[in-house]
Every structure is written in structure tokens, then in C-alpha cells.
Design a protein around this motif. Structure first.
Motif, PDB file in Angstrom:
ATOM      1  N   ALA A  12      -1.189   8.783   7.722  1.00  0.00           N
ATOM      2  CA  ALA A  12      -2.622   8.956   7.968  1.00  0.00           C
ATOM      3  C   ALA A  12      -3.164  10.088   7.102  1.00  0.00           C
ATOM      4  CB  ALA A  12      -2.863   9.258   9.444  1.00  0.00           C
ATOM      5  N   GLY A  13      -4.289   9.843   6.470  1.00  0.00           N
ATOM      6  CA  GLY A  13      -4.947  10.853   5.657  1.00  0.00           C
ATOM      7  C   GLY A  13      -4.547  10.863   4.197  1.00  0.00           C
ATOM      8  N   ASP A  14      -3.511  10.089   3.810  1.00  0.00           N
ATOM      9  CA  ASP A  14      -3.088  10.057   2.420  1.00  0.00           C
ATOM     10  C   ASP A  14      -4.102   9.318   1.546  1.00  0.00           C
ATOM     11  OD1 ASP A  14      -0.686  11.396   2.818  1.00  0.00           O
ATOM     12  OD2 ASP A  14       0.481   9.552   3.102  1.00  0.00           O
ATOM     13  N   ALA A  15      -4.258   9.765   0.294  1.00  0.00           N
ATOM     14  CA  ALA A  15      -4.961   8.966  -0.706  1.00  0.00           C
ATOM     15  C   ALA A  15      -4.067   7.787  -1.064  1.00  0.00           C
ATOM     16  CB  ALA A  15      -5.266   9.806  -1.940  1.00  0.00           C
ATOM     17  N   LEU A  16      -4.643   6.594  -1.147  1.00  0.00           N
ATOM     18  CA  LEU A  16      -3.848   5.368  -1.217  1.00  0.00           C
ATOM     19  C   LEU A  16      -4.061   4.608  -2.517  1.00  0.00           C
ATOM     20  CD1 LEU A  16      -4.567   4.012   2.391  1.00  0.00           C
ATOM     21  CD2 LEU A  16      -2.640   5.436   1.644  1.00  0.00           C
ATOM     22  N   VAL A  17      -3.054   3.820  -2.861  1.00  0.00           N
ATOM     23  CA  VAL A  17      -3.156   2.849  -3.939  1.00  0.00           C
ATOM     24  C   VAL A  17      -2.494   1.566  -3.453  1.00  0.00           C
ATOM     25  CG1 VAL A  17      -1.026   3.703  -5.030  1.00  0.00           C
ATOM     26  CG2 VAL A  17      -2.650   2.357  -6.369  1.00  0.00           C
ATOM     27  N   VAL A  18      -3.098   0.438  -3.760  1.00  0.00           N
ATOM     28  CA  VAL A  18      -2.523  -0.854  -3.411  1.00  0.00           C
ATOM     29  C   VAL A  18      -2.044  -1.497  -4.705  1.00  0.00           C
ATOM     30  CG1 VAL A  18      -4.807  -1.927  -3.432  1.00  0.00           C
ATOM     31  CG2 VAL A  18      -2.932  -3.083  -2.309  1.00  0.00           C
ATOM     32  N   LEU A  19      -0.794  -1.972  -4.691  1.00  0.00           N
ATOM     33  CA  LEU A  19      -0.170  -2.489  -5.904  1.00  0.00           C
ATOM     34  C   LEU A  19       0.440  -3.850  -5.631  1.00  0.00           C
ATOM     35  CD1 LEU A  19       1.206   0.690  -5.347  1.00  0.00           C
ATOM     36  CD2 LEU A  19       1.187   0.503  -7.828  1.00  0.00           C
ATOM     37  N   VAL A  62       0.861  -1.180   0.000  1.00  0.00           N
ATOM     38  CA  VAL A  62       0.000   0.000   0.000  1.00  0.00           C
ATOM     39  C   VAL A  62       0.899   1.232   0.000  1.00  0.00           C
ATOM     40  CG1 VAL A  62      -1.780   1.291   1.233  1.00  0.00           C
ATOM     41  CG2 VAL A  62      -1.805  -1.223   1.265  1.00  0.00           C
ATOM     42  N   ARG A  63       0.653   2.135  -0.918  1.00  0.00           N
ATOM     43  CA  ARG A  63       1.450   3.352  -1.041  1.00  0.00           C
ATOM     44  C   ARG A  63       0.536   4.562  -1.192  1.00  0.00           C
ATOM     45  NH1 ARG A  63       7.003   2.092  -2.015  1.00  0.00           N
ATOM     46  NH2 ARG A  63       7.241  -0.031  -1.201  1.00  0.00           N
ATOM     47  N   ARG A  64       1.096   5.737  -0.951  1.00  0.00           N
ATOM     48  CA  ARG A  64       0.307   6.925  -1.223  1.00  0.00           C
ATOM     49  C   ARG A  64       0.341   7.199  -2.723  1.00  0.00           C
ATOM     50  NH1 ARG A  64       4.177  10.958   2.283  1.00  0.00           N
ATOM     51  NH2 ARG A  64       5.936  11.107   0.825  1.00  0.00           N
ATOM     52  N   ARG A  65      -0.766   7.693  -3.224  1.00  0.00           N
ATOM     53  CA  ARG A  65      -0.955   7.753  -4.668  1.00  0.00           C
ATOM     54  C   ARG A  65       0.014   8.694  -5.373  1.00  0.00           C
ATOM     55  NH1 ARG A  65      -7.432   8.342  -5.708  1.00  0.00           N
ATOM     56  NH2 ARG A  65      -8.115   6.745  -4.241  1.00  0.00           N
ATOM     57  N   HIS A  66       0.303   9.836  -4.787  1.00  0.00           N
ATOM     58  CA  HIS A  66       0.956  10.874  -5.584  1.00  0.00           C
ATOM     59  C   HIS A  66       2.435  10.619  -5.827  1.00  0.00           C
ATOM     60  CE1 HIS A  66       2.039  12.505  -1.576  1.00  0.00           C
ATOM     61  NE2 HIS A  66       3.010  13.121  -2.201  1.00  0.00           N
ATOM     62  N   ASP A  67       3.084   9.763  -5.003  1.00  0.00           N
ATOM     63  CA  ASP A  67       4.511   9.510  -5.243  1.00  0.00           C
ATOM     64  C   ASP A  67       4.935   8.071  -4.952  1.00  0.00           C
ATOM     65  OD1 ASP A  67       4.372   9.463  -2.481  1.00  0.00           O
ATOM     66  OD2 ASP A  67       5.792  11.125  -2.178  1.00  0.00           O
TER      67      ASP A  67
END
Length: 282
Positions: free
Chosen positions: A259-266, A248-253
Motif C-alpha cells: 500500500a502506498g507504493d508508486a506502481l508500474v504495470v507490465l 503490477v509491481r512497485r516502480r523502484h525495484d
């Protein structure tokens, strides 16, 4: 539908286009690619697709030589989708001499995840995409390039390249196309046996479960995340997969989330001889 086999032919075909809409591919096309064409068509005055298997982005042990080349079927699909121009350069035309000048992705973004497990991959991708961009968009005041989000990190690398090099074009990301069971469409799915194809959906299911667990962890995500990721990878390994990463990482970088970051799971994992990738924004 016009076909250009050289950069000169392509530029001749695009002489009267002021805003090309471009979809780069490596061929062996599926419904996900034709969806990209559909999305690209209203964005420009000429829809261009490239078909080129790029040697620079394959490691020595990978499948460059065996990567499926399905030229006639690809052209039929592109024509049916309403593509205007197919750019299918010969390797000697796109690389007329040994490519010693290359585009290096920012290591902070390009040397993690796919870049860690496939060293040099994003250098190969960035270099060929820059050459394709210069072939399609040279002399144009604007344009748009359309990429699928299945290659999430690649999309981010290309966007950063375009932004930092001030290229006069927009990069659009399109949501991943999936089979009815949720498997992300990929040219490499064709390598799967019948039994492996039935199992392959487990990667997307594992990523969705990891995403749910991450959201449930909420403010304590940073503390719990390593254990959640280890659990997800262990679950796939128990089913016979070889896992590179489920994370799981934060989307923008694509860095570690707070906490509070928009997330993406890869995720990236190998089933038999086939390596699959997938992701979900959560």
C-alpha cells in the motif's frame, strides 16, 4: 552525419566531444527511435546512435538471424533526425574474441519478469551496453545515454549497472511512443499480419484495465493482486494470446507492491509468432 564501423573510428570522431549523448539501438528504426534522438540532441555536444544486433541477448530459439537489418533506411532516418555519428560495429570488432567476461545483472532485478522468461537476456544486454558505453564514453568526464521506457526493466537494469559501477554518465528514460490506437511502437510489430496488428493493441488495453483495477483495490492491493493479474491474463488468452506475465509491481525495484507504493504495470505476451511487451506507470 559520420559513420564509424570500428571502435577506433568512433573514438576518432568523438575526439573533440566532451559530453556525448548516446542512443543505443538494434536498427530497424521507427518513430520511437527518432524521438530518442530528438531528446538526446540538446543533452550533449555530439549525438551518437549505435546500430548493432547483439547476439548475446538472443536465446537459441529466438530471432537473431531473422531480425530485420535495414541499414540504408536506418541511416536515412538518423540523418533526418539530426544524428551526428552512427556507430555500426562489426560483430568481430565489438566481440574480437569469445566473450567470457560478462556483466551479470543483480538477480533480484534481472532474474524476474523478462529475465525469468528469457534466461540470460539481461546478461547479454548488460554486457553489450557496457561495451558500447566504453566505446562511446571512454576518456569522457561525463555523458548521457537515452533509452525508451518501453523496455522498462531493461532501463532499470542499466541504471543500476551505471550507478553501482560509478560510470560517469546519466541515464535518461523517455516515454513510450505509441501508434494512434495505443500500441507501443516496436521493431517487432513488423512481424504482425494485418489481423494481428489490429489485435495487438489488446495488450495495452489489458494492462490499462489491470492498472485501473489495481488502483481501485487501494489498501487491499496485496490481497487482491493475484486474482486481478490472473483475470487480465485469462482475458488475453481467451482472445488467442499466449501470456507470459501481466503484473503490477512497485516502480523502484519491480518487487511485489505494498500500500502506498508508486506502481508500474507490465506485460509480455505472444500473438501468433510475435512476442510483444508493454508497460504503464500508474
Amino acid at each position: 552525419m559520420l559513420i564509424a564501423r570500428s571502435i577506433a573510428e568512433l573514438r576518432q570522431h568523438l575526439a573533440h566531444s566532451s559530453r556525448p549523448a548516446f542512443v543505443p539501438t538494434m536498427g530497424n528504426l521507427h518513430a520511437g527511435h527518432t524521438t530518442l534522438i530528438d531528446r538526446a540532441k540538446p543533452l550533449g555536444d555530439c549525438t551518437v546512435a549505435s546500430i548493432f544486433v547483439n547476439r548475446l541477448q538472443f536465446l537459441p530459439h529466438e530471432d537473431f538471424d531473422s531480425y530485420p537489418r535495414t541499414w540504408e533506411a536506418d541511416c536515412a532516418k538518423l540523418e533526418a533526425a539530426g544524428c551526428d555519428v552512427v556507430f555500426a560495429p562489426r560483430e568481430t570488432d565489438l566481440y574480437p574474441e569469445r566473450q567470457t567476461v560478462k556483466v551479470q545483472a543483480d538477480p533480484v532485478l534481472g532474474d524476474i519478469l523478462e529475465g525469468e522468461f528469457r534466461p540470460g537476456f539481461f546478461t547479454g544486454v548488460s554486457t553489450v551496453v557496457m561495451k558500447l558505453f566504453m566505446s562511446v564514453f571512454a576518456g569522457k568526464a561525463e555523458g548521457v545515454a537515452v533509452f525508451g521506457k518501453k523496455d522498462y526493466q531493461q532501463l532499470m537494469v542499466i541504471r543500476q549497472m551505471v550507478r553501482q559501477l560509478a560510470l560517469p554518465l546519466e541515464v535518461m528514460g523517455v516515454e513510450t511512443c505509441r501508434a494512434a490506437d495505443g500500441l507501443a511502437l516496436s521493431s517487432r510489430n513488423g512481424y504482425l499480419s494485418e489481423a494481428e496488428r489490429a489485435e495487438a493493441v489488446q495488450l495495452s488495453l489489458a494492462l490499462r484495465e489491470l492498472g485501473r483495477d489495481a488502483l481501485a483495490a487501494a489498501d487491499a492491493l496485496h490481497t487482491h493482486l493475484p486474482a486481478l493479474e490472473a483475470k487480465a491474463m485469462a482475458g488475453l488468452r481467451q482472445r488467442g494470446w499466449q501470456t507470459d506475465y501481466l503484473t503490477v509491481r512497485r516502480r523502484h525495484d519491480l518487487q511485489a507492491p505494498q500500500a502506498g507504493d508508486a506502481l508500474v504495470v507490465l506485460g509480455a505476451a505472444k500473438l501468433g509468432a510475435t512476442r510483444l511487451i508493454d508497460n504503464f506507470e500508474i
